[in-house]
Write a protein that holds these residues in place. Structure first.
Motif, mmCIF file in Angstrom:
data_model
loop_
_atom_site.group_PDB
_atom_site.id
_atom_site.type_symbol
_atom_site.label_atom_id
_atom_site.label_comp_id
_atom_site.label_asym_id
_atom_site.label_seq_id
_atom_site.Cartn_x
_atom_site.Cartn_y
_atom_site.Cartn_z
ATOM 1 N N VAL A 1 0.861 -1.181 0.000
ATOM 2 C CA VAL A 1 0.000 0.000 0.000
ATOM 3 C C VAL A 1 0.900 1.235 0.000
ATOM 4 O O VAL A 1 1.923 1.268 0.688
ATOM 5 N N THR A 2 0.531 2.245 -0.761
ATOM 6 C CA THR A 2 1.355 3.451 -0.836
ATOM 7 C C THR A 2 1.403 4.160 0.514
ATOM 8 O O THR A 2 0.470 4.062 1.325
ATOM 9 N N ALA A 3 2.485 4.895 0.725
ATOM 10 C CA ALA A 3 2.656 5.646 1.968
ATOM 11 C C ALA A 3 1.546 6.676 2.153
ATOM 12 O O ALA A 3 1.125 6.947 3.287
ATOM 13 N N LYS A 4 1.048 7.217 1.078
ATOM 14 C CA LYS A 4 -0.028 8.205 1.151
ATOM 15 C C LYS A 4 -1.351 7.566 1.583
ATOM 16 O O LYS A 4 -2.111 8.140 2.352
ATOM 17 N N ARG A 5 -1.614 6.383 1.088
ATOM 18 C CA ARG A 5 -2.893 5.705 1.352
ATOM 19 C C ARG A 5 -2.902 4.910 2.671
ATOM 20 O O ARG A 5 -3.953 4.716 3.274
ATOM 21 N N ALA A 6 -1.741 4.454 3.114
ATOM 22 C CA ALA A 6 -1.663 3.537 4.256
ATOM 23 C C ALA A 6 -2.292 4.078 5.550
ATOM 24 O O ALA A 6 -3.035 3.340 6.215
ATOM 25 N N PRO A 7 -2.036 5.324 5.965
ATOM 26 C CA PRO A 7 -2.645 5.783 7.229
ATOM 27 C C PRO A 7 -4.181 5.792 7.202
ATOM 28 O O PRO A 7 -4.821 5.382 8.168
ATOM 29 N N GLY A 8 -4.763 6.226 6.105
ATOM 30 C CA GLY A 8 -6.222 6.213 5.995
ATOM 31 C C GLY A 8 -6.776 4.800 6.034
ATOM 32 O O GLY A 8 -7.792 4.534 6.689
ATOM 33 N N MET A 9 -6.110 3.896 5.329
ATOM 34 C CA MET A 9 -6.540 2.499 5.339
ATOM 35 C C MET A 9 -6.391 1.904 6.738
ATOM 36 O O MET A 9 -7.245 1.165 7.205
ATOM 37 N N ALA A 10 -5.298 2.251 7.415
ATOM 38 C CA ALA A 10 -5.071 1.745 8.779
ATOM 39 C C ALA A 10 -6.177 2.216 9.710
ATOM 40 O O ALA A 10 -6.682 1.433 10.534
ATOM 41 N N ASN A 11 -6.578 3.475 9.599
ATOM 42 C CA ASN A 11 -7.671 3.993 10.431
ATOM 43 C C ASN A 11 -8.976 3.280 10.142
ATOM 44 O O ASN A 11 -9.713 2.914 11.071
ATOM 45 N N LEU A 12 -9.278 3.074 8.886
ATOM 46 C CA LEU A 12 -10.520 2.392 8.507
ATOM 47 C C LEU A 12 -10.523 0.943 8.988
ATOM 48 O O LEU A 12 -11.518 0.458 9.538
ATOM 49 N N ILE A 13 -9.420 0.263 8.789
ATOM 50 C CA ILE A 13 -9.304 -1.132 9.236
ATOM 51 C C ILE A 13 -9.432 -1.203 10.750
ATOM 52 O O ILE A 13 -10.187 -2.026 11.289
ATOM 53 N N ASP A 14 -8.727 -0.334 11.455
ATOM 54 C CA ASP A 14 -8.773 -0.338 12.921
ATOM 55 C C ASP A 14 -10.184 -0.080 13.434
ATOM 56 O O ASP A 14 -10.657 -0.770 14.333
#
Length: 179
Positions: A136-149
């Motif tokens: 996952v790109t560095a730009k997309r990873a934090p948003g995806m991590a928040n959604l997954i969490d």
């Protein structure tokens, strides 16, 4: 490690086994082979001890995420994370303690509110780093991590009410939607 670190690890083991709600210093101290006064000496207060325990628990959970092998896709990463959440006993115990602390923090109780806020930031970084290792790109990873969490926490809270297949289907749907 110093004495405080040793006590923190032992107190974390105790709290993971017995929970945080209703934690009393005397039984904890007796289990650790010390006195409640010595715990206060090393930590300054019960709140500081609890904060140290929450930090140690979070560190343990993050170590499991950090040790995960990269997945081949975001979908596979979501499923691998869910497997870790649900099948790794240490992570499960840490998550249960997190839920206890988050509930107390929601009521504004300290040190829970501050500890959970700090834990969340570190946890999201660990999950985002795993997602990046999985492509996952560095730009997309934090948003995806928040959604997954957020999804995992919601499912985790509902799991006693849902059957395992229903919980798994929610995670499968999330993984499919994100990929």
């Amino acid at each position: 490690m110093n004495k405080r670190d040793d006590l923190t690890e032992a107190a974390t083991d105790y709290a993971l086994a017995h929970g945080l709600i209703g934690l009393s210093l005397r039984p904890l101290a007796a289990e650790l082979g010390t006195s409640d006064r010595m715990l206060i000496y090393h930590f300054g207060s019960k709140d500081e001890l609890v904060a140290a325990v929450l930090e140690a628990s979070n560190t343990r959970s993050m170590a499991h995420i950090d040790a995960m092998a990269p997945a081949g896709s975001l979908r596979e990463a979501v499923l691998a994370l869910w497997t870790t959440y649900t099948e790794d006993e240490q992570v499960q115990r840490c998550q249960r303690m997190y839920v206890e602390a988050a509930a107390l923090g929601l009521l504004g109780r300290e040190p829970y509110a501050s500890s959970i806020k700090a834990s969340n930031a570190l946890w999201i970084r660990a999950v985002a780093a795993y997602l990046q290792r999985s492509g996952v790109t560095a730009k997309r990873a934090p948003g995806m991590a928040n959604l997954i969490d957020a999804t995992f926490n919601g499912v985790f809270l509902d799991r006693p009410l849902d059957d395992e297949a229903e919980s798994r289907q929610i995670i499968e749907d999330l993984a499919q939607a994100l990929d």
